[in-house]
Design a protein around this motif. Sequence first.
Motif, PDB file in Angstrom:
ATOM      1  N   ASN A  31       0.846  -1.196   0.000  1.00 30.60           N
ATOM      2  CA  ASN A  31       0.000   0.000   0.000  1.00 30.60           C
ATOM      3  C   ASN A  31       0.884   1.250   0.000  1.00 30.60           C
ATOM      4  OD1 ASN A  31      -2.733  -1.251   0.310  1.00 30.60           O
ATOM      5  ND2 ASN A  31      -1.775  -2.072   2.155  1.00 30.60           N
ATOM      6  N   PRO A  32       1.349   1.650  -1.179  1.00 33.19           N
ATOM      7  CA  PRO A  32       2.296   2.779  -1.247  1.00 33.19           C
ATOM      8  C   PRO A  32       1.700   4.134  -0.902  1.00 33.19           C
ATOM      9  CG  PRO A  32       1.692   2.053  -3.443  1.00 33.19           C
ATOM     10  CD  PRO A  32       1.103   1.057  -2.497  1.00 33.19           C
ATOM     11  N   GLY A  33       0.369   4.259  -0.944  1.00 30.26           N
ATOM     12  CA  GLY A  33      -0.287   5.482  -0.508  1.00 30.26           C
ATOM     13  C   GLY A  33       0.157   6.737  -1.240  1.00 30.26           C
ATOM     14  N   VAL A  34       0.068   7.871  -0.534  1.00 35.32           N
ATOM     15  CA  VAL A  34       0.401   9.165  -1.123  1.00 35.32           C
ATOM     16  C   VAL A  34       1.877   9.218  -1.509  1.00 35.32           C
ATOM     17  CG1 VAL A  34       0.495  11.655  -0.732  1.00 35.32           C
ATOM     18  CG2 VAL A  34      -1.437  10.332   0.148  1.00 35.32           C
ATOM     19  N   VAL A  35       2.744   8.640  -0.672  1.00 32.59           N
ATOM     20  CA  VAL A  35       4.181   8.694  -0.963  1.00 32.59           C
ATOM     21  C   VAL A  35       4.481   8.009  -2.291  1.00 32.59           C
ATOM     22  CG1 VAL A  35       6.480   8.042  -0.167  1.00 32.59           C
ATOM     23  CG2 VAL A  35       4.754   8.795   1.487  1.00 32.59           C
ATOM     24  N   GLY A  36       3.882   6.836  -2.512  1.00 36.91           N
ATOM     25  CA  GLY A  36       4.089   6.151  -3.779  1.00 36.91           C
ATOM     26  C   GLY A  36       3.560   6.945  -4.952  1.00 36.91           C
ATOM     27  N   ALA A  37       2.425   7.615  -4.758  1.00 34.11           N
ATOM     28  CA  ALA A  37       1.850   8.426  -5.834  1.00 34.11           C
ATOM     29  C   ALA A  37       2.741   9.625  -6.150  1.00 34.11           C
ATOM     30  CB  ALA A  37       0.448   8.884  -5.445  1.00 34.11           C
ATOM     31  N   VAL A  38       3.329  10.222  -5.116  1.00 29.09           N
ATOM     32  CA  VAL A  38       4.274  11.321  -5.345  1.00 29.09           C
ATOM     33  C   VAL A  38       5.458  10.817  -6.154  1.00 29.09           C
ATOM     34  CG1 VAL A  38       5.902  12.897  -4.237  1.00 29.09           C
ATOM     35  CG2 VAL A  38       3.602  12.625  -3.294  1.00 29.09           C
ATOM     36  N   SER A  39       5.978   9.663  -5.784  1.00 31.25           N
ATOM     37  CA  SER A  39       7.127   9.095  -6.496  1.00 31.25           C
ATOM     38  C   SER A  39       6.816   8.883  -7.971  1.00 31.25           C
ATOM     39  CB  SER A  39       7.529   7.767  -5.848  1.00 31.25           C
ATOM     40  OG  SER A  39       8.594   7.160  -6.563  1.00 31.25           O
ATOM     41  N   PRO A  83      16.587   9.790   9.548  1.00 33.11           N
ATOM     42  CA  PRO A  83      17.604  10.141   8.551  1.00 33.11           C
ATOM     43  C   PRO A  83      17.678   9.167   7.373  1.00 33.11           C
ATOM     44  CG  PRO A  83      18.474  10.489  10.745  1.00 33.11           C
ATOM     45  CD  PRO A  83      17.133   9.838  10.922  1.00 33.11           C
ATOM     46  N   SER A  84      17.492   7.876   7.622  1.00 36.62           N
ATOM     47  CA  SER A  84      17.535   6.905   6.538  1.00 36.62           C
ATOM     48  C   SER A  84      16.422   7.138   5.528  1.00 36.62           C
ATOM     49  CB  SER A  84      17.425   5.479   7.101  1.00 36.62           C
ATOM     50  OG  SER A  84      17.406   4.533   6.048  1.00 36.62           O
ATOM     51  N   VAL A  85      15.249   7.518   6.035  1.00 35.36           N
ATOM     52  CA  VAL A  85      14.121   7.795   5.149  1.00 35.36           C
ATOM     53  C   VAL A  85      14.371   9.069   4.351  1.00 35.36           C
ATOM     54  CG1 VAL A  85      11.649   8.276   5.059  1.00 35.36           C
ATOM     55  CG2 VAL A  85      12.519   6.559   6.648  1.00 35.36           C
ATOM     56  N   VAL A  86      14.979  10.061   4.977  1.00 29.00           N
ATOM     57  CA  VAL A  86      15.332  11.282   4.250  1.00 29.00           C
ATOM     58  C   VAL A  86      16.274  10.947   3.099  1.00 29.00           C
ATOM     59  CG1 VAL A  86      16.537  13.494   4.391  1.00 29.00           C
ATOM     60  CG2 VAL A  86      14.957  12.822   6.213  1.00 29.00           C
ATOM     61  N   ARG A  87      17.310  10.174   3.374  1.00 25.48           N
ATOM     62  CA  ARG A  87      18.260   9.795   2.315  1.00 25.48           C
ATOM     63  C   ARG A  87      17.564   8.999   1.212  1.00 25.48           C
ATOM     64  NH1 ARG A  87      21.466   9.110   7.021  1.00 25.48           N
ATOM     65  NH2 ARG A  87      20.986   6.879   7.116  1.00 25.48           N
ATOM     66  N   ALA A  88      16.698   8.073   1.601  1.00 30.20           N
ATOM     67  CA  ALA A  88      15.982   7.262   0.614  1.00 30.20           C
ATOM     68  C   ALA A  88      15.065   8.114  -0.250  1.00 30.20           C
ATOM     69  CB  ALA A  88      15.175   6.174   1.329  1.00 30.20           C
ATOM     70  N   THR A  89      14.465   9.134   0.349  1.00 28.33           N
ATOM     71  CA  THR A  89      13.553  10.001  -0.398  1.00 28.33           C
ATOM     72  C   THR A  89      14.304  10.809  -1.445  1.00 28.33           C
ATOM     73  OG1 THR A  89      12.139  10.137   1.559  1.00 28.33           O
ATOM     74  CG2 THR A  89      11.766  11.762  -0.176  1.00 28.33           C
ATOM     75  N   LYS A 141      16.916   9.824  -2.986  1.00 23.89           N
ATOM     76  CA  LYS A 141      17.213   8.879  -4.063  1.00 23.89           C
ATOM     77  C   LYS A 141      15.963   8.584  -4.889  1.00 23.89           C
ATOM     78  CE  LYS A 141      20.873   6.580  -1.392  1.00 23.89           C
ATOM     79  NZ  LYS A 141      21.263   5.343  -0.658  1.00 23.89           N
ATOM     80  N   MET A 142      14.822   8.493  -4.229  1.00 26.62           N
ATOM     81  CA  MET A 142      13.577   8.124  -4.906  1.00 26.62           C
ATOM     82  C   MET A 142      13.035   9.250  -5.767  1.00 26.62           C
ATOM     83  SD  MET A 142      10.074   6.596  -3.193  1.00 26.62           S
ATOM     84  CE  MET A 142       9.899   7.947  -2.005  1.00 26.62           C
ATOM     85  N   LEU A 143      13.021  10.478  -5.250  1.00 25.12           N
ATOM     86  CA  LEU A 143      12.424  11.599  -5.973  1.00 25.12           C
ATOM     87  C   LEU A 143      13.428  12.409  -6.774  1.00 25.12           C
ATOM     88  CD1 LEU A 143       9.931  13.088  -3.324  1.00 25.12           C
ATOM     89  CD2 LEU A 143       9.545  11.262  -4.986  1.00 25.12           C
ATOM     90  N   ALA A 190      16.710  15.337  -5.982  1.00 20.29           N
ATOM     91  CA  ALA A 190      16.778  16.551  -5.169  1.00 20.29           C
ATOM     92  C   ALA A 190      15.973  17.708  -5.740  1.00 20.29           C
ATOM     93  CB  ALA A 190      18.235  16.982  -4.996  1.00 20.29           C
ATOM     94  N   ASP A 191      15.757  17.728  -7.062  1.00 22.75           N
ATOM     95  CA  ASP A 191      15.074  18.874  -7.663  1.00 22.75           C
ATOM     96  C   ASP A 191      13.587  18.921  -7.338  1.00 22.75           C
ATOM     97  OD1 ASP A 191      14.655  16.577  -9.197  1.00 22.75           O
ATOM     98  OD2 ASP A 191      14.403  17.714 -11.060  1.00 22.75           O
ATOM     99  N   ARG A 192      13.051  17.863  -6.736  1.00 29.79           N
ATOM    100  CA  ARG A 192      11.619  17.837  -6.398  1.00 29.79           C
ATOM    101  C   ARG A 192      11.379  17.986  -4.894  1.00 29.79           C
ATOM    102  NH1 ARG A 192       9.277  12.457  -8.678  1.00 29.79           N
ATOM    103  NH2 ARG A 192       7.377  13.316  -7.704  1.00 29.79           N
ATOM    104  N   ILE A 193      12.429  18.171  -4.132  1.00 30.23           N
ATOM    105  CA  ILE A 193      12.305  18.214  -2.673  1.00 30.23           C
ATOM    106  C   ILE A 193      12.488  19.635  -2.166  1.00 30.23           C
ATOM    107  CG2 ILE A 193      13.386  17.484  -0.506  1.00 30.23           C
ATOM    108  CD1 ILE A 193      13.928  14.803  -1.829  1.00 30.23           C
ATOM    109  N   VAL A 194      11.587  20.043  -1.265  1.00 24.30           N
ATOM    110  CA  VAL A 194      11.657  21.352  -0.627  1.00 24.30           C
ATOM    111  C   VAL A 194      11.792  21.145   0.878  1.00 24.30           C
ATOM    112  CG1 VAL A 194      10.436  23.507  -0.166  1.00 24.30           C
ATOM    113  CG2 VAL A 194      10.222  22.408  -2.412  1.00 24.30           C
ATOM    114  N   LEU A 195      12.872  21.643   1.448  1.00 20.37           N
ATOM    115  CA  LEU A 195      13.029  21.575   2.897  1.00 20.37           C
ATOM    116  C   LEU A 195      12.140  22.633   3.547  1.00 20.37           C
ATOM    117  CD1 LEU A 195      16.877  21.109   3.418  1.00 20.37           C
ATOM    118  CD2 LEU A 195      15.115  19.371   3.102  1.00 20.37           C
ATOM    119  N   ILE A 196      11.411  22.218   4.574  1.00 16.48           N
ATOM    120  CA  ILE A 196      10.571  23.150   5.328  1.00 16.48           C
ATOM    121  C   ILE A 196      10.864  22.962   6.814  1.00 16.48           C
ATOM    122  CG2 ILE A 196       8.752  23.081   3.593  1.00 16.48           C
ATOM    123  CD1 ILE A 196       7.161  21.319   5.677  1.00 16.48           C
TER     124      ILE A 196
END
Length: 381
Positions: free
Chosen positions: A228-236, A254-260, A262-264, A266-272
Motif C-alpha cells: 500500500n504505497p499510498g500518497v508517498v508512492g503516488a508522489v514518487s 535520517p535513513s528515510v530522508v536519504r531514501a527520499t 534517491k527516490m524523488l 533533489a530537484d523535487r524536494i523542498v526543505l521546510i
Amino acid sequence: MVIKNVKVYTENQEFVSGEVVIRDGRFAEGEAPDDPEEVLDGEGCYAIPGLIDLHFHGCKGYDFCDGTRESIAGIAEYEASVGVTAIAPATMTLPVNELEEILSVAADYKKEAQKAGALGADLIGVNMEGPFISEEKKGAQDARNIISCNEEICRRFLKASDGLVRFVGVAPERSEDAEEFICRMKDQVHISLAHTNADYDTAMKAFAAGADHAVHLYNAMPAFTHRNPGVVGAVSDSAHVNAELICDGVHIHPSVVRATFKMLGADRIVLISDSMRATGMPDGRYTLGGLDVDVSGNRAVLASNGALAGSATNLMDCMKTAVQKMGIPLETAVACATMNPAKCLGVYEEYGSIAPGKKGNIVLLDEELKVKAVVKDGVRL
C-alpha cells in the motif's frame, strides 16, 4: 556593498571562490566598484542565498494565525535573523471567516512592508494547510473546523489574500468532487495533498487532475508500505509533483530522508521547518491552532494525546541537520532550501539564487554551518 573572500553558491549548485557585489539592494554583475559603500570580509565563509521557508506557522512566541500585523512583523524579524529572508507561512484549520480575516491582514501587511522597505523576511506567499483536510490524518489541526474542498470558499480565500495564497491543501478522499475542484482551481493556485488518508489510486487521480505538491511528506498521510504505497508512492510516480520534507531530526528518520532523495531526486524536494510559535523560545506549553502543545527541546507534541504538532526548529537549523546528521550534501541541501522553494512559489526571478538582478539576500556560514552574517536587500542585519 561588496562581500569579499567567500565561497559563492552558484546556480550550478556548486561553491566557487570569489566575491559578491550588491548595488541598490540587488546582486550586480561585473567587478566591484573602486569605492564601494561597504566592504564585508567573508573570511572564507560559504555565501548562500537567503533561505525560503514555504511551510511554517510561527516562531518567537508569534503565530501567523494570530492574525495581526505585529505577529507577522515579529515572525519576519526572527526569520531574517537566522538567515530565512523570505517566507510563506501556513494557516491552520480554523473557521472560514477567521481564515479570511487572517489572509486579509497578511495582504495588508505585505503592502505596508513593501512601502516601508522592511528588513525582516519578505512575505511572499501563504500556504493553506487547512481546512480541506481529513479527520483521520488531522494531526494537530482542529477537527471541528474541517470541511470538504469547496470552490466558492477557496476563491474567497484567494480574494481575501489579494493573490498571496500560493498553495491550497486538500484531502481528495473526502469529496467525490475533489478531482473537479482540482481541475477548476489548478490554474489559480497550486493544489497540494495535505493531511490526507488517500490511498495510492486516489492520490494518483488527484495528481493527474493537476495537484502538484505534497505537504510534509510522510507526516499526516498513510504509511508507505510495499503493498500500500499510498500518497508517498503516488508522489514518487508523479514527476510533476514537489514534496516538502521536515528535516528537524524528529519528524523523519535520517535513513528515510536519504531514501527520499534517491527516490524523488533533489530537484523535487523542498526543505521546510513546519515551525510553531515555540521556535526560538524556552521549553514549555504553547498553542497551535487553538490546541495546547508541549515543547521540550526540538520536540513539540499535543498536550492531549502526544501527537507530533509541528516543529520547534527553524529552517536554517533543519538544513544544517540535513547536512550534518542525515548525510545530505551541503550543495544539495542549499538548493532544497533556496532554489526549489523559490521555483515552487513562482518567484525564482527575484529569489532563490545569487544572480544578477535578484534581491540581494545572502547568508554567510562558517565551516560548522553557523550563521556569521545575514544581508537583506544589500543591508547587513
